[in-house]
Write a protein that holds these residues in place. Structure first.
Motif, mmCIF file in Angstrom:
data_model
loop_
_atom_site.group_PDB
_atom_site.id
_atom_site.type_symbol
_atom_site.label_atom_id
_atom_site.label_comp_id
_atom_site.label_asym_id
_atom_site.label_seq_id
_atom_site.Cartn_x
_atom_site.Cartn_y
_atom_site.Cartn_z
ATOM 1 N N ARG A 270 0.832 -1.204 0.000
ATOM 2 C CA ARG A 270 0.000 0.000 0.000
ATOM 3 C C ARG A 270 0.869 1.258 0.000
ATOM 4 N NH1 ARG A 270 -3.347 -3.220 -0.857
ATOM 5 N NH2 ARG A 270 -2.833 -2.317 -2.863
ATOM 6 N N GLN B 262 2.259 1.811 -3.372
ATOM 7 C CA GLN B 262 1.198 2.335 -4.226
ATOM 8 C C GLN B 262 1.006 3.837 -3.978
ATOM 9 O OE1 GLN B 262 -2.327 -0.011 -3.905
ATOM 10 N NE2 GLN B 262 -3.163 0.719 -5.849
ATOM 11 N N GLN C 251 1.568 6.789 -6.658
ATOM 12 C CA GLN C 251 0.476 7.719 -6.965
ATOM 13 C C GLN C 251 0.917 9.173 -6.796
ATOM 14 O OE1 GLN C 251 -2.285 5.853 -4.326
ATOM 15 N NE2 GLN C 251 -3.492 4.958 -5.975
ATOM 16 N N TYR D 27 -7.281 14.143 -7.263
ATOM 17 C CA TYR D 27 -7.939 12.869 -6.964
ATOM 18 C C TYR D 27 -6.936 11.723 -6.794
ATOM 19 C CZ TYR D 27 -12.359 15.238 -7.718
ATOM 20 O OH TYR D 27 -13.409 16.083 -7.596
ATOM 21 N N LEU E 92 -5.664 12.085 -3.401
ATOM 22 C CA LEU E 92 -6.654 11.581 -2.425
ATOM 23 C C LEU E 92 -6.459 10.084 -2.235
ATOM 24 C CD1 LEU E 92 -10.239 13.077 -3.050
ATOM 25 C CD2 LEU E 92 -8.722 13.457 -1.111
ATOM 26 N N ARG E 93 -6.290 9.385 -3.354
ATOM 27 C CA ARG E 93 -6.051 7.939 -3.320
ATOM 28 C C ARG E 93 -4.733 7.633 -2.592
ATOM 29 N NH1 ARG E 93 -8.299 4.935 -8.443
ATOM 30 N NH2 ARG E 93 -9.841 6.389 -9.242
ATOM 31 N N SER F 149 -5.063 7.984 1.139
ATOM 32 C CA SER F 149 -5.808 6.886 1.766
ATOM 33 C C SER F 149 -5.006 5.584 1.743
ATOM 34 C CB SER F 149 -7.166 6.700 1.089
ATOM 35 O OG SER F 149 -6.988 6.281 -0.247
ATOM 36 N N ASP F 150 -4.208 5.393 0.700
ATOM 37 C CA ASP F 150 -3.355 4.196 0.651
ATOM 38 C C ASP F 150 -2.282 4.236 1.743
ATOM 39 O OD1 ASP F 150 -4.008 2.174 -1.215
ATOM 40 O OD2 ASP F 150 -3.721 3.623 -2.840
ATOM 41 N N GLU G 166 -2.495 5.873 4.530
ATOM 42 C CA GLU G 166 -3.196 5.677 5.821
ATOM 43 C C GLU G 166 -3.481 4.187 6.069
ATOM 44 O OE1 GLU G 166 -5.584 9.954 6.206
ATOM 45 O OE2 GLU G 166 -6.644 8.149 5.585
ATOM 46 N N LEU G 167 -3.887 3.518 4.985
ATOM 47 C CA LEU G 167 -4.152 2.082 5.114
ATOM 48 C C LEU G 167 -2.847 1.323 5.416
ATOM 49 C CD1 LEU G 167 -6.107 -0.292 4.950
ATOM 50 C CD2 LEU G 167 -5.743 -0.368 2.479
ATOM 51 N N ALA H 246 -2.228 1.677 9.033
ATOM 52 C CA ALA H 246 -3.173 0.867 9.810
ATOM 53 C C ALA H 246 -2.788 -0.612 9.770
ATOM 54 C CB ALA H 246 -4.591 1.054 9.275
ATOM 55 N N LEU H 247 -2.416 -1.081 8.572
ATOM 56 C CA LEU H 247 -2.026 -2.496 8.432
ATOM 57 C C LEU H 247 -0.741 -2.803 9.203
ATOM 58 C CD1 LEU H 247 -2.789 -3.031 4.618
ATOM 59 C CD2 LEU H 247 -4.037 -4.044 6.538
#
Lengths: 119, 309
Positions: free
Chosen positions: A53, A56, A60, A78, A81-82, A85-86, A88-89, A92-93
């Protein structure tokens, strides 16, 4: 009259630029980059899923930079934005993975203790 | 029947087409994924452990749905749906994270509890072991004490024995010394019947007399002291004569001489009950009665001492 024409031309030019697309998404770029750093510091490399992630997100951000360079600010926005969020994920992971490892260690510690107690 | 102008019919038809298109618009894959991700997150531990994150995911999905309603194919819709999908996954992950943290906290508490129990058990075991050790040590100490007591007893016994031995040796030495001083008038032999002290009759008595000469008394005093110190079970005093004269006279004389010796020894503190005086005349010569020297040897008094042990 010449000066008046020049001012008119400049205003027209600015208007054209404004109408041609959105502004450069500096704020979103900053947010995405900050999220990437946070994920990086948060140990995203330790988990394959998180690392994927994070990669990625980085890709991006690079894509967004290209879009900005090409004047496609809205598209860049945009994409960022992706990316955010990637990232952030990814964080989190990474945190989930770390917690999983720690819980497993705690369990092993208990099992060892119980094993010692029985032996 | 209401009739619409042709321009209105065209507009209505366009609106209907537009509405139909919106209602049947295929959601982008990002939105499909976002919806699935949110359902998964909602069914997972996020509901309980990360409600705030789940709420964020819900808002993101609502925004994406709104964008989809506005423009199903737009970049914005796709991007917002993508973000919504990530937010849903983040909330699911956050739910798992909190769940794991709680699990770990429980495990840690359990570990502490177990360790405490084990420590308590170990303490109890230690106490039991210590008690056992103390008992064993007590026993060992008692045994050691006993051994020490036995050793002391043994040492005392040994010392006593040594003392006795020393006393006996001293007495024996005294006797030997006493007998040595009697050398010129006596001989000492160890025989089966006991220690035989042979006193020459010429030294002890005047011819045909049974009274002890003064020098003989002095010497017998030393013998008496030594025998007294050493102790004895029995003393047999035998009086012997040569073969001259009658047997009756010789028997009387030999008995009288033995008795004289006994009387003197008793006068020096020896137990008379343990002393037996016998007159054996010339029945047991030690030499020939044909010569002067032989007869002189035969005239004698013998003390047969049976030691105490």
């Amino acid at each position: 009259m010449r000066a008046h024409m020049a001012t008119y031309g400049l205003v027209l030019g600015l208007m054209t630029q404004a109408c041609g697309g959105a502004a450069v998404p500096h704020e979103q770029m900053t947010a995405a980059e900050a999220s990437v750093r946070a994920a990086d510091v948060g140990g995203a490399q330790a988990s394959p899923q998180a690392e994927l992630r994070l990669k990625q997100a980085r890709d991006q951000i690079e894509e967004a930079k290209k879009s900005i360079a090409e004047g496609e600010n809205e598209k860049a926005y945009y994409i960022l934005l992706r990316a955010e969020s990637d990232a952030e994920l990814a964080l989190a992971l990474a945190e989930e993975e770390s917690a999983k490892t720690q819980a497993l260690e705690a369990l092993k510690r208990i099992q060892k203790l119980m094993g010692e107690a029985q032996s | 029947m209401i009739t619409l102008p042709s321009s209105s019919r065209i507009l209505l038809a366009a609106a209907c087409v537009s509405l139909a298109a919106c209602a049947t618009a295929v959601p982008p894959s990002e939105l499909v994924d976002a919806r699935s991700a949110y359902i998964l997150a909602e069914e997972g531990p996020a509901q309980q452990f990360a409600p705030a994150k789940l709420d964020t995911a819900k808002k993101a999905l609502t925004e994406a749905e709104k964008a989809f309603e506005e423009d199903p194919e737009s970049e914005k819709t796709k991007a917002l749906a993508y973000v919504a999908e990530r937010k849903a996954r983040i909330s699911a992950s956050a739910g798992e994270l909190e769940k794991l943290k709680k699990k770990r906290a429980t495990l840690d508490a359990e570990y502490v509890d177990l360790e405490h129990k084990r420590a308590t058990m170990t303490k109890e075991e230690l106490a039991a072991t210590r008690a056992r050790l103390d008992l064993a040590e007590g026993k060992a100490a008692a045994a050691e004490g006993k051994a020490a007591a036995t050793a002391t007893e043994l040492a005392a016994k040994r010392a006593e024995l040594e003392k006795e031995k020393a006393a006996r040796e001293a007495a024996e030495g005294k006797l030997t010394a006493a007998l040595a001083s009697l050398k010129e008038m006596a001989s000492v032999k160890e025989e089966a019947r006991g220690m035989v002290i042979t006193l020459n009759g010429a030294v002890l008595f005047a011819t045909a007399k049974s009274e002890l000469l003064p020098i003989a008394k002095t010497k017998l005093d030393e013998v008496a002291a030594a025998l007294k110190a050493q102790g004895f079970k029995k003393i047999v005093i035998e009086g012997h004569t040569d073969s001259r004269g009658t047997v009756a006279d010789n028997e009387r004389l030999s008995l009288a001489r033995a008795t004289s010796v006994k009387t003197h020894l008793v006068s020096q503190g020896l137990d008379s009950v343990k002393i037996d005086a016998q007159g054996l005349a010339s029945t047991r010569p030690v030499a020939t009665n044909d010569t002067v020297e032989g007869r002189a040897d035969n005239r004698r008094v013998e003390l047969i001492v049976t030691p105490e042990k």
